[in-house]
Motif scaffolding. Structure first.
Motif, PDB file in Angstrom:
ATOM      1  N   GLU A  68       0.826  -1.197   0.000  1.00 43.62           N
ATOM      2  CA  GLU A  68       0.000   0.000   0.000  1.00 43.62           C
ATOM      3  C   GLU A  68       0.867   1.257   0.000  1.00 43.62           C
ATOM      4  N   ARG A  69       0.394   2.246  -0.767  1.00 42.14           N
ATOM      5  CA  ARG A  69       1.032   3.552  -0.798  1.00 42.14           C
ATOM      6  C   ARG A  69       0.003   4.590  -0.398  1.00 42.14           C
ATOM      7  N   SER A  70       0.438   5.612   0.293  1.00 44.98           N
ATOM      8  CA  SER A  70      -0.483   6.698   0.622  1.00 44.98           C
ATOM      9  C   SER A  70      -0.796   7.481  -0.647  1.00 44.98           C
ATOM     10  N   ALA A  71      -1.936   8.149  -0.653  1.00 41.48           N
ATOM     11  CA  ALA A  71      -2.309   8.959  -1.809  1.00 41.48           C
ATOM     12  C   ALA A  71      -1.273  10.051  -2.089  1.00 41.48           C
ATOM     13  N   PRO A  72      -0.765  10.768  -1.087  1.00 43.54           N
ATOM     14  CA  PRO A  72       0.259  11.789  -1.356  1.00 43.54           C
ATOM     15  C   PRO A  72       1.527  11.203  -1.969  1.00 43.54           C
ATOM     16  N   HIS A  73       1.922  10.008  -1.511  1.00 43.36           N
ATOM     17  CA  HIS A  73       3.112   9.347  -2.059  1.00 43.36           C
ATOM     18  C   HIS A  73       2.900   9.027  -3.539  1.00 43.36           C
ATOM     19  N   GLU A  74       1.767   8.411  -3.848  1.00 52.97           N
ATOM     20  CA  GLU A  74       1.493   8.032  -5.242  1.00 52.97           C
ATOM     21  C   GLU A  74       1.341   9.266  -6.121  1.00 52.97           C
ATOM     22  N   ALA A  75       0.683  10.297  -5.607  1.00 51.45           N
ATOM     23  CA  ALA A  75       0.499  11.530  -6.379  1.00 51.45           C
ATOM     24  C   ALA A  75       1.845  12.172  -6.702  1.00 51.45           C
ATOM     25  N   LEU A  93      -0.003   5.260 -16.653  1.00 54.10           N
ATOM     26  CA  LEU A  93      -0.881   6.381 -16.333  1.00 54.10           C
ATOM     27  C   LEU A  93      -2.340   6.048 -16.633  1.00 54.10           C
ATOM     28  N   LEU A  94      -2.572   5.324 -17.711  1.00 53.42           N
ATOM     29  CA  LEU A  94      -3.949   4.941 -18.061  1.00 53.42           C
ATOM     30  C   LEU A  94      -4.565   4.044 -16.998  1.00 53.42           C
ATOM     31  N   ASP A  95      -3.768   3.142 -16.455  1.00 57.96           N
ATOM     32  CA  ASP A  95      -4.268   2.264 -15.390  1.00 57.96           C
ATOM     33  C   ASP A  95      -4.764   3.080 -14.199  1.00 57.96           C
ATOM     34  N   VAL A  96      -4.028   4.125 -13.869  1.00 61.85           N
ATOM     35  CA  VAL A  96      -4.403   4.967 -12.736  1.00 61.85           C
ATOM     36  C   VAL A  96      -5.630   5.808 -13.082  1.00 61.85           C
ATOM     37  N   VAL A  97      -5.630   6.383 -14.266  1.00 59.69           N
ATOM     38  CA  VAL A  97      -6.756   7.225 -14.699  1.00 59.69           C
ATOM     39  C   VAL A  97      -8.071   6.458 -14.648  1.00 59.69           C
ATOM     40  N   GLY A  98      -8.050   5.206 -15.067  1.00 57.86           N
ATOM     41  CA  GLY A  98      -9.276   4.424 -15.142  1.00 57.86           C
ATOM     42  C   GLY A  98      -9.676   3.721 -13.859  1.00 57.86           C
ATOM     43  N   ASP A  99      -8.894   3.865 -12.802  1.00 60.28           N
ATOM     44  CA  ASP A  99      -9.161   3.171 -11.544  1.00 60.28           C
ATOM     45  C   ASP A  99      -9.926   4.083 -10.587  1.00 60.28           C
ATOM     46  N   ASP A 100     -11.244   3.913 -10.529  1.00 63.38           N
ATOM     47  CA  ASP A 100     -12.054   4.803  -9.695  1.00 63.38           C
ATOM     48  C   ASP A 100     -11.950   4.475  -8.205  1.00 63.38           C
ATOM     49  N   LYS A 101     -11.175   3.452  -7.869  1.00 64.60           N
ATOM     50  CA  LYS A 101     -10.951   3.143  -6.458  1.00 64.60           C
ATOM     51  C   LYS A 101      -9.820   3.998  -5.885  1.00 64.60           C
ATOM     52  N   ARG A 102      -9.021   4.580  -6.763  1.00 63.65           N
ATOM     53  CA  ARG A 102      -7.941   5.443  -6.309  1.00 63.65           C
ATOM     54  C   ARG A 102      -8.489   6.819  -5.950  1.00 63.65           C
ATOM     55  N   ALA A 103      -7.750   7.516  -5.110  1.00 60.83           N
ATOM     56  CA  ALA A 103      -8.155   8.863  -4.704  1.00 60.83           C
ATOM     57  C   ALA A 103      -8.216   9.784  -5.913  1.00 60.83           C
ATOM     58  N   ARG A 107      -5.658  10.254  -9.299  1.00 63.49           N
ATOM     59  CA  ARG A 107      -6.092  10.156 -10.696  1.00 63.49           C
ATOM     60  C   ARG A 107      -5.861  11.473 -11.431  1.00 63.49           C
ATOM     61  N   GLN A 108      -6.043  12.569 -10.718  1.00 62.78           N
ATOM     62  CA  GLN A 108      -5.840  13.882 -11.323  1.00 62.78           C
ATOM     63  C   GLN A 108      -4.374  14.073 -11.738  1.00 62.78           C
ATOM     64  N   GLU A 109      -3.463  13.645 -10.887  1.00 65.67           N
ATOM     65  CA  GLU A 109      -2.044  13.740 -11.235  1.00 65.67           C
ATOM     66  C   GLU A 109      -1.719  12.880 -12.459  1.00 65.67           C
ATOM     67  N   ALA A 110      -2.369  11.716 -12.565  1.00 64.10           N
ATOM     68  CA  ALA A 110      -2.141  10.847 -13.727  1.00 64.10           C
ATOM     69  C   ALA A 110      -2.662  11.495 -15.005  1.00 64.10           C
ATOM     70  N   VAL A 111      -3.811  12.156 -14.911  1.00 61.90           N
ATOM     71  CA  VAL A 111      -4.376  12.853 -16.066  1.00 61.90           C
ATOM     72  C   VAL A 111      -3.442  13.971 -16.516  1.00 61.90           C
ATOM     73  N   ILE A 112      -2.932  14.729 -15.552  1.00 61.50           N
ATOM     74  CA  ILE A 112      -2.009  15.823 -15.886  1.00 61.50           C
ATOM     75  C   ILE A 112      -0.711  15.262 -16.469  1.00 61.50           C
ATOM     76  N   ALA A 113      -0.231  14.160 -15.906  1.00 63.44           N
ATOM     77  CA  ALA A 113       1.000  13.547 -16.397  1.00 63.44           C
ATOM     78  C   ALA A 113       0.862  13.107 -17.853  1.00 63.44           C
ATOM     79  N   LEU A 114      -0.344  12.728 -18.246  1.00 62.82           N
ATOM     80  CA  LEU A 114      -0.565  12.340 -19.642  1.00 62.82           C
ATOM     81  C   LEU A 114      -0.313  13.503 -20.600  1.00 62.82           C
ATOM     82  N   ARG A 115      -0.555  14.731 -20.149  1.00 56.51           N
ATOM     83  CA  ARG A 115      -0.287  15.893 -21.013  1.00 56.51           C
ATOM     84  C   ARG A 115       1.181  15.945 -21.401  1.00 56.51           C
TER      85      ARG A 115
END
Length: 201
Positions: A68-75, A93-103, A107-115
């Motif tokens: 397990e990782r904390s949300a701040p760590h993963e972000a 990044l897509l795996d994170v974006v599509g995972d609605d179980k994540r904070a 997911r927002q950081e993953a979306v931005i990272a895709l840019r």
């Protein structure tokens, strides 16, 4: 903890130092993790392509570790991964974006990272569909972040069904975005047909 991370940052440059920074994020609180990530932005952004690829590999390895990782760590990890501008990071990044179980913040950081990963503006259907699905979701902040990322991508006819759904969104800004994108596709088609007609005349 912050002082330890600051010392690592001061020495950042080699792969070992970068890995030490990533390891340090695991035991950091939200404020420290965010500050540490922001502190490496300039160094990562100015690195050459080979070094960025090495950094991206290290971040993806950290993200793949079990446990397990904390949300701040993963972000923080995802934020750094975005700055690496690695096309190889897109599946992660897509795996994170599509995972609605994540904070939502993760997911927002993953979306931005895709840019950053898709700086060329070219993305396949899976990426566009995933982003438009998020845009149609219930989290307003996440939805708008997804739309901002889609805005920088070249969309083709395959995106039309998802855009049509988004055009019915309750948020007028999101709906307007979808309508404008659909309209641009119609205009592009008409222009292409006109050019073909002129060339054949």
């Amino acid at each position: 903890e912050k002082q330890r991370l600051d010392r690592v940052l001061a020495e950042l440059g080699g792969a070992d130092a970068f890995k030490a920074l990533l390891d340090g994020l695991a035991s950091s609180d939200e404020q420290t993790a965010r500050a540490a990530a922001l502190s490496v932005r300039e160094r990562v952004s100015e690195a050459d392509a080979r070094t960025k690829k090495s950094y991206a590999g290290a971040v993806m390895k950290a993200l793949s570790k079990r446990g397990e990782r904390s949300a701040p760590h993963e972000a923080a990890l995802l934020k750094i991964l975005g700055w690496c501008e690695s096309i190889d990071a897109v599946p992660v990044l897509l795996d994170v974006v599509g995972d609605d179980k994540r904070a939502a913040t993760v997911r927002q950081e993953a979306v931005i990272a895709l840019r950053f990963a898709l700086a060329s503006g070219v993305a396949d259907k899976a990426v566009v569909d995933a982003l438009l699905d998020v845009a149609a979701g219930v989290d307003a902040s996440l939805a708008r972040t997804a739309v901002d990322t889609v805005a920088g991508l070249a969309l083709d006819d395959k995106a039309a069904p998802k855009l049509a759904q988004l055009a019915l969104h309750r948020d007028p800004q999101l709906a307007r975005f979808a309508v404008e994108k659909l309209g641009a596709q119609v205009v592009a088609k008409a222009a292409g047909a006109l050019v073909d007609f002129v060339l054949r005349a």
